[in-house]
Scaffold this motif. Structure first.
Motif, PDB file in Angstrom:
ATOM      1  N   TYR A 136       0.921  -0.940   0.097  1.00 22.76           N
ATOM      2  CA  TYR A 136       0.171  -0.017   0.564  1.00 22.76           C
ATOM      3  C   TYR A 136       0.981   1.205  -0.021  1.00 22.76           C
ATOM      4  N   ASN A 137       0.526   2.041  -0.814  1.00 19.19           N
ATOM      5  CA  ASN A 137       1.702   3.797  -0.601  1.00 19.19           C
ATOM      6  C   ASN A 137       0.626   4.481   0.097  1.00 19.19           C
ATOM      7  N   TRP A 138      -0.891   4.984   0.679  1.00 18.62           N
ATOM      8  CA  TRP A 138      -1.327   5.108   1.341  1.00 18.62           C
ATOM      9  C   TRP A 138      -1.806   5.277   2.404  1.00 18.62           C
ATOM     10  N   PHE A 139      -1.739   5.230   3.522  1.00 15.97           N
ATOM     11  CA  PHE A 139      -2.140   4.511   5.383  1.00 15.97           C
ATOM     12  C   PHE A 139      -3.070   5.705   5.600  1.00 15.97           C
ATOM     13  N   LEU A 158      -5.031  11.812  -6.232  1.00 15.99           N
ATOM     14  CA  LEU A 158      -4.897  11.392  -7.491  1.00 15.99           C
ATOM     15  C   LEU A 158      -3.696  11.753  -7.699  1.00 15.99           C
ATOM     16  N   LYS A 159      -2.951  12.980  -7.805  1.00 16.51           N
ATOM     17  CA  LYS A 159      -1.996  13.097  -8.821  1.00 16.51           C
ATOM     18  C   LYS A 159      -0.523  13.336  -7.708  1.00 16.51           C
ATOM     19  N   ARG A 160      -1.053  12.711  -6.743  1.00 16.97           N
ATOM     20  CA  ARG A 160       0.127  13.307  -5.555  1.00 16.97           C
ATOM     21  C   ARG A 160       0.935  12.176  -5.766  1.00 16.97           C
ATOM     22  N   ASP A 161       1.989  12.177  -4.845  1.00 17.59           N
ATOM     23  CA  ASP A 161       3.658  11.191  -5.721  1.00 17.59           C
ATOM     24  C   ASP A 161       3.406  10.950  -4.330  1.00 17.59           C
ATOM     25  N   ALA A 162       2.880   9.682  -3.491  1.00 16.94           N
ATOM     26  CA  ALA A 162       3.175   8.672  -2.196  1.00 16.94           C
ATOM     27  C   ALA A 162       4.881   8.612  -2.210  1.00 16.94           C
ATOM     28  N   THR A 163       5.995   8.810  -2.946  1.00 21.59           N
ATOM     29  CA  THR A 163       7.244   8.259  -2.663  1.00 21.59           C
ATOM     30  C   THR A 163       7.413   9.994  -2.274  1.00 21.59           C
ATOM     31  N   GLN A 164       6.836  10.906  -2.437  1.00 30.60           N
ATOM     32  CA  GLN A 164       7.120  12.141  -1.072  1.00 30.60           C
ATOM     33  C   GLN A 164       6.212  11.943  -0.203  1.00 30.60           C
ATOM     34  N   LEU A 188      -1.080   9.533   5.798  1.00 26.91           N
ATOM     35  CA  LEU A 188       0.923   9.489   5.506  1.00 26.91           C
ATOM     36  C   LEU A 188       0.813   8.738   4.368  1.00 26.91           C
ATOM     37  N   SER A 189       1.346   9.080   3.703  1.00 25.09           N
ATOM     38  CA  SER A 189       2.146   8.662   2.122  1.00 25.09           C
ATOM     39  C   SER A 189       3.181   7.543   2.667  1.00 25.09           C
ATOM     40  N   ILE A 190       3.181   6.227   2.172  1.00 29.29           N
ATOM     41  CA  ILE A 190       4.240   5.624   2.079  1.00 29.29           C
ATOM     42  C   ILE A 190       6.004   6.100   3.065  1.00 29.29           C
ATOM     43  N   GLU A 191       6.444   7.184   2.352  1.00 28.91           N
ATOM     44  CA  GLU A 191       7.860   7.786   2.069  1.00 28.91           C
ATOM     45  C   GLU A 191       7.453   8.402   3.915  1.00 28.91           C
ATOM     46  N   SER A 192       6.088   9.199   4.061  1.00 34.49           N
ATOM     47  CA  SER A 192       6.155   9.747   5.781  1.00 34.49           C
ATOM     48  C   SER A 192       6.266   8.243   6.389  1.00 34.49           C
TER      49      SER A 192
END
Length: 317
Positions: A136-139, A158-164, A188-192
């Motif tokens: 998963y990329n969004w929590f 939609l246009k957010r990059d989960a690696t940010q 939280l994104s996966i990066e956060s």
């Protein structure tokens, strides 16, 4: 002699209070050292015009790329709300799991064996990262009083990059600390989550107990830890600037709008793309499901340019 003893005791008390305040302020300032200064900004959803510029092929790929893992923090006393959340909106998550303070036989949950909500939140995030960082990329974390429209959340992302490093919701300012209020849900994104996971084992930057003379809420402590890793709270809004994460119920917001601006109740109340509402009783959860997913005007067709399919095996509405 009595006067000297009294003065000594007063001095001791004042000194203790001063030391405690210094300790507290030191923890509140966590995150300001060795990081780039960040001006808080508001994240807005795509406008209709910008959305229509996206090709159909890209829309399909974007839809497939957004996978939301939902985390609900519960206590045994929340059993009624727990059941309502399980039977309503969480069916629209790509996956949902409930994290509890102790073992409960009535519902399937993950027992994290703590009554402290900050410790519960920390353990839940660590569990989620360790087990699902590649799936998963969004929590999305919420309380059992929260109702969420997951499709609107996915549209917002939609246009957010989960690696940010995204840390999104309804932001509140407390002194110098800006944090996302857990009452409206936290994204939280996966990066956060990756950065947070790296700090959970560091008691200096992300203390488990907070180290203060009075208890600090778990959402504030999360913000303190995230700031240390360069992740900052961002307020989520629709394309018109209205909040999409709400810390109150829709009924409360309507009453507030009627009082403040009776000529424009709908416009003054809520965003058409609202993601969350809070402080809902179990029966209100089911009413929300009816209004959001089931009620339709006969003769009208709804041809959205974007379709979020339910998770495999889901019996959602």
């Amino acid at each position: 002699m009595l006067f000297e003893s009294s003065s000594f005791l007063k001095g001791m008390m004042l000194g203790s209070i001063f030391c405690a305040l210094v300790t507290m302020l030191g923890h509140i300032r966590i995150g300001h050292e060795n990081i780039t200064h960040h001006e808080h900004h508001h994240l807005q959803a795509l406008s209709k015009e910008d959305f229509l510029k996206i090709s159909e092929a890209e829309r399909v790929e974007l839809v497939k790329s957004i996978r939301v893992y939902c985390m609900i923090l519960v206590k045994p006393k929340d059993v009624g709300r727990w059941a309502a959340v399980k039977d309503t909106w969480t069916k629209h998550c790509d996956k949902v799991e409930f994290f509890c303070t102790e073992s409960i036989k009535v519902f399937e949950s993950i027992n994290l064996e703590t009554n402290d909500m900050w410790t519960l939140m920390r353990k839940a995030y660590k569990y989620a990262y360790d087990k699902y960082k590649d799936e998963y990329n969004w929590f999305f974390l919420a309380r059992p009083t929260t109702f969420a429209v997951i499709e609107n959340l996915k549209f917002f992302l939609l246009k957010r990059d989960a690696t940010q490093p995204f840390y999104i919701g309804h932001t509140v300012k407390s002194g110098e600390l800006e944090y996302v209020d857990v009452e409206g849900g936290i994204v939280l994104s996966i990066e956060s989550l990756k950065r947070l996971n790296g700090l959970l084992s560091d008691p200096e930057k992300c203390p488990e107990q907070g180290g203060m003379i009075w208890k600090v809420s778990e959402d504030k402590q999360l913000a303190v830890c995230l700031k240390y890793s360069g992740v900052f709270a961002e307020n989520a809004e629709d394309s018109e600037g209205k909040d999409v994460f709400n810390t109150k119920s829709v009924g409360f917001l309507i009453k507030e709008a009627m009082s403040n601006n009776p000529q424009q109740v709908v416009e003054g109340c809520c965003s058409d793309m609202a993601v969350t509402f809070n402080d809902l009783a179990p029966n209100q959860m089911h009413v929300m499901m009816y209004g959001v997913y089931r009620l339709r005007a006969y003769g009208h067709t709804f041809n959205d340019a974007l379709v979020f399919l339910p998770p495999n095996g889901s019996d959602n509405d």
